[in-house]
Enzyme design. Sequence first.
Site, PDB file in Angstrom:
ATOM      1  N   ASN A  12      21.737 -31.224  11.431  1.00 50.69           N
ATOM      2  CA  ASN A  12      22.488 -32.470  11.631  1.00 50.69           C
ATOM      3  C   ASN A  12      22.222 -33.135  12.983  1.00 50.69           C
ATOM      4  O   ASN A  12      23.052 -33.904  13.470  1.00 50.69           O
ATOM      5  CB  ASN A  12      24.003 -32.242  11.452  1.00 50.69           C
ATOM      6  CG  ASN A  12      24.346 -31.859  10.031  1.00 50.69           C
ATOM      7  OD1 ASN A  12      24.402 -32.699   9.148  1.00 50.69           O
ATOM      8  ND2 ASN A  12      24.534 -30.575   9.795  1.00 50.69           N
ATOM      9  N   THR A  16      15.944 -36.021  10.209  1.00 49.54           N
ATOM     10  CA  THR A  16      15.509 -36.736   9.001  1.00 49.54           C
ATOM     11  C   THR A  16      15.553 -38.246   9.218  1.00 49.54           C
ATOM     12  O   THR A  16      14.648 -38.967   8.789  1.00 49.54           O
ATOM     13  CB  THR A  16      16.382 -36.331   7.793  1.00 49.54           C
ATOM     14  OG1 THR A  16      16.413 -34.898   7.730  1.00 49.54           O
ATOM     15  CG2 THR A  16      15.821 -36.848   6.490  1.00 49.54           C
ATOM     16  N   ASP A  35      13.044 -28.534   4.198  1.00 49.90           N
ATOM     17  CA  ASP A  35      14.164 -28.330   3.260  1.00 49.90           C
ATOM     18  C   ASP A  35      13.717 -28.331   1.796  1.00 49.90           C
ATOM     19  O   ASP A  35      14.420 -27.817   0.932  1.00 49.90           O
ATOM     20  CB  ASP A  35      15.239 -29.414   3.447  1.00 49.90           C
ATOM     21  CG  ASP A  35      16.128 -29.145   4.665  1.00 49.90           C
ATOM     22  OD1 ASP A  35      15.892 -28.139   5.372  1.00 49.90           O
ATOM     23  OD2 ASP A  35      17.054 -29.943   4.912  1.00 49.90           O
ATOM     24  N   LYS A 180      21.590 -39.519  21.862  1.00 46.03           N
ATOM     25  CA  LYS A 180      21.164 -40.892  22.113  1.00 46.03           C
ATOM     26  C   LYS A 180      21.343 -41.715  20.841  1.00 46.03           C
ATOM     27  O   LYS A 180      21.415 -41.164  19.735  1.00 46.03           O
ATOM     28  CB  LYS A 180      19.683 -40.921  22.518  1.00 46.03           C
ATOM     29  CG  LYS A 180      19.405 -40.409  23.906  1.00 46.03           C
ATOM     30  CD  LYS A 180      17.919 -40.537  24.209  1.00 46.03           C
ATOM     31  CE  LYS A 180      17.633 -40.165  25.659  1.00 46.03           C
ATOM     32  NZ  LYS A 180      16.189 -40.218  25.946  1.00 46.03           N
ATOM     33  N   ARG A 182      20.255 -44.002  17.686  1.00 47.66           N
ATOM     34  CA  ARG A 182      19.088 -43.860  16.794  1.00 47.66           C
ATOM     35  C   ARG A 182      17.905 -44.667  17.326  1.00 47.66           C
ATOM     36  O   ARG A 182      16.761 -44.249  17.239  1.00 47.66           O
ATOM     37  CB  ARG A 182      19.441 -44.341  15.383  1.00 47.66           C
ATOM     38  CG  ARG A 182      20.394 -43.406  14.679  1.00 47.66           C
ATOM     39  CD  ARG A 182      20.783 -43.945  13.322  1.00 47.66           C
ATOM     40  NE  ARG A 182      21.645 -43.009  12.625  1.00 47.66           N
ATOM     41  CZ  ARG A 182      22.021 -43.141  11.373  1.00 47.66           C
ATOM     42  NH1 ARG A 182      21.609 -44.169  10.661  1.00 47.66           N
ATOM     43  NH2 ARG A 182      22.809 -42.246  10.801  1.00 47.66           N
TER      44      ARG A 182
END
Length: 201
Positions: A12, A16, A35, A180, A182
């Site tokens: 998390n 991705t 994954d 930070k 995105r």
Amino acid sequence: MKFIIGIGGVTNGGKTTLTGRLIKNLPNCCVVHQDDFFKPQDQIELGEDGFRQWDVITAMDMDAMVNTVKGWMENPVKFARSHGVTVSAPSDGSDPDRETHILILEGFLLYNYKPLLDVYNKCYYVTIPYEECKRRRSTRTYTVPDPPGLFDGHVWPMYLKHRTEMENSSLDIQYVDGMKSREELYNQVYEDIHNSMLNAL
């Protein structure tokens, strides 16, 4: 030129999301998500901690992942086309094989598997603090839901263990701050990749 980038890091942490933006903006770019190589649930061992061992390397079919990476290395143009990635034709009409081809490997245990350690041109590792990681994890819906206590009992301890292992490897890993925005995260990594590729030419 072939260029392989690792986007690793904590669960998390934003791997991705970052990868998704890079794929859109880097030329001839394919991705392999770690994954996608999880073994079926009935093959995941039950650990001494009482939890199914999802957060360990044996939970994944790493041979299949390595074979996928090798497939790209052998023929990035064919690999890209078979994965629906449009390969840009060189402006001078020459051979597309001579263009730059990029493969991003994305996952939480990229740098803990020996057969993959030699393939990377660049390694990034996204980090976020414990509290933020736990908060983000609690808002996610997984195919196999997290049982109570999994984060503190298994996920975080395994993250710390694997991070220590990774830090003892000889890889040149660049740490990036998942706290930070995105935009900032993407700009930092994109610019670094861009500069590295220019230097490699």
